[in-house]
Design a protein around this motif. Sequence first.
Motif, PDB file in Angstrom:
ATOM      1  N   ARG A   3       0.831  -1.209   0.000  1.00 56.08           N
ATOM      2  CA  ARG A   3       0.000   0.000   0.000  1.00 56.08           C
ATOM      3  C   ARG A   3       0.866   1.260   0.000  1.00 56.08           C
ATOM      4  NH1 ARG A   3      -3.437  -3.002   3.542  1.00 56.08           N
ATOM      5  NH2 ARG A   3      -2.302  -2.154   5.359  1.00 56.08           N
ATOM      6  N   ARG A   4       1.967   1.190   0.718  1.00 51.31           N
ATOM      7  CA  ARG A   4       2.854   2.355   0.784  1.00 51.31           C
ATOM      8  C   ARG A   4       3.478   2.654  -0.574  1.00 51.31           C
ATOM      9  NH1 ARG A   4       8.215   3.204   1.793  1.00 51.31           N
ATOM     10  NH2 ARG A   4       8.573   0.968   1.950  1.00 51.31           N
TER      11      ARG A   4
ATOM     12  N   ARG B 199       2.201   1.682  -3.631  1.00 50.49           N
ATOM     13  CA  ARG B 199       1.204   1.133  -4.552  1.00 50.49           C
ATOM     14  C   ARG B 199       1.455   1.535  -6.004  1.00 50.49           C
ATOM     15  NH1 ARG B 199      -1.849   4.911  -1.585  1.00 50.49           N
ATOM     16  NH2 ARG B 199      -2.721   3.210  -0.345  1.00 50.49           N
TER      17      ARG B 199
END
Length: 418
Positions: A13-14, A16
Amino acid sequence: MGNPFPFVLADLRRSRAGALAIVLLVALAVGLGVAVSAQDRALREGSARAADRFDLLIGAPGSETQLVLSTVYLQPAAIELIDGAILADLAANPDVAEAAPIGFGDNWRGHPIVGTTAGFLAPGGASAPAEGRLFERIDEVVVGADVPLALGEEFEPAHGHVEMEDEEAHGFHQHVVGRMARQGTPWDRAIIAPIEAVWWVHSLPVGHALDEAALWPDGPHGEPALDLIPLGPPFDRAELPGVPAIVVTPASFAAAYQLRQEYRAADDTMAVFPAEVLVQLYALLGDVRDLVATISLLTQVLVIGAVLLAVLASLAQRRRLIGVLRALGASRPFVFATIWLNVALILTTGALLGLAVGYGGAFLVGRLFESRTALSLPIGLGVVELRLVLAIVLAGSVLAAIPAAFAYRGSVAQALRG
């Protein structure tokens, strides 16, 4: 710290944007290979299905490929005619179950008008068309599934005027009496008329001896009594004009090879099995397919290599995170699994997305091909495509161990300072 998935998902997610770019890159590379494989198989199956009805073709000496393309796939080309007497000889041959002439040379708004016999449309007494009935008069036709003519409609072919010797031209209109079921072949776009109609509009003998007085009851300037022109076999040998091709249904398997040998050895004919010609075409197309497949494979290897290099480079940015994990007591297997899952998930997601991209690409190309040729291609995913994706996933999973192994190198202090 028994479950590495929360750390992996948080890291993805960091980053992405970078992960999505890599997934799309892998998907495109895999999709190219899947599309090539699926399209090649569909082309083979679709073209072979279209040739099923054509056991043996007899035509004038020349290009076997062109004879098949013109007769089976209705690709327009100038084809030499063979003596019509050959049709009479074949009809009388006990080794022949059926001999159907195929005639070209006319069209209606781009739809080819193909002349043949009712027996060719309903071999062995098969059922009638999906709608209506077979033609029974020279001015009646049966249309393919994609021809925009309704039952009962009347039209004039491009060569719709019959020139009689030393007389004026007479109009010739044809009536739709039947519609064939969809076959997924170029014949879906064809208008199928009696072979006599093709000869008639070109002012040729119609294969039968005619009573001129009865045919023209009001004289040569009146309308002909077309219902008096007989259709189909038996033909009158002396009244048969030349034909571009004859489709032969042999009486037996042995008879097929005997007939091919006989008419191939003759000076004025050639005989071909369309299936054999298709095999030759597949061999030529196979060279192109192999080239594209090789390029696709190299692309996939380069993409996976680039992904691994990117992950190795990103390890420098993750050194502090890895150091923190190790300082908190994360074991070597935990750190290894965290990095390995990160890479493996990206490659697996890209490969599975590539399966969908490849199928979509093959489907679009198939529809475009069908719109131009009317040859329906059965696009689908098979074992070959699934095996390709599985190989990419397995190879990526194995190679993902490389950056995972590098992650635990060095001391915790060095990692925290990084």
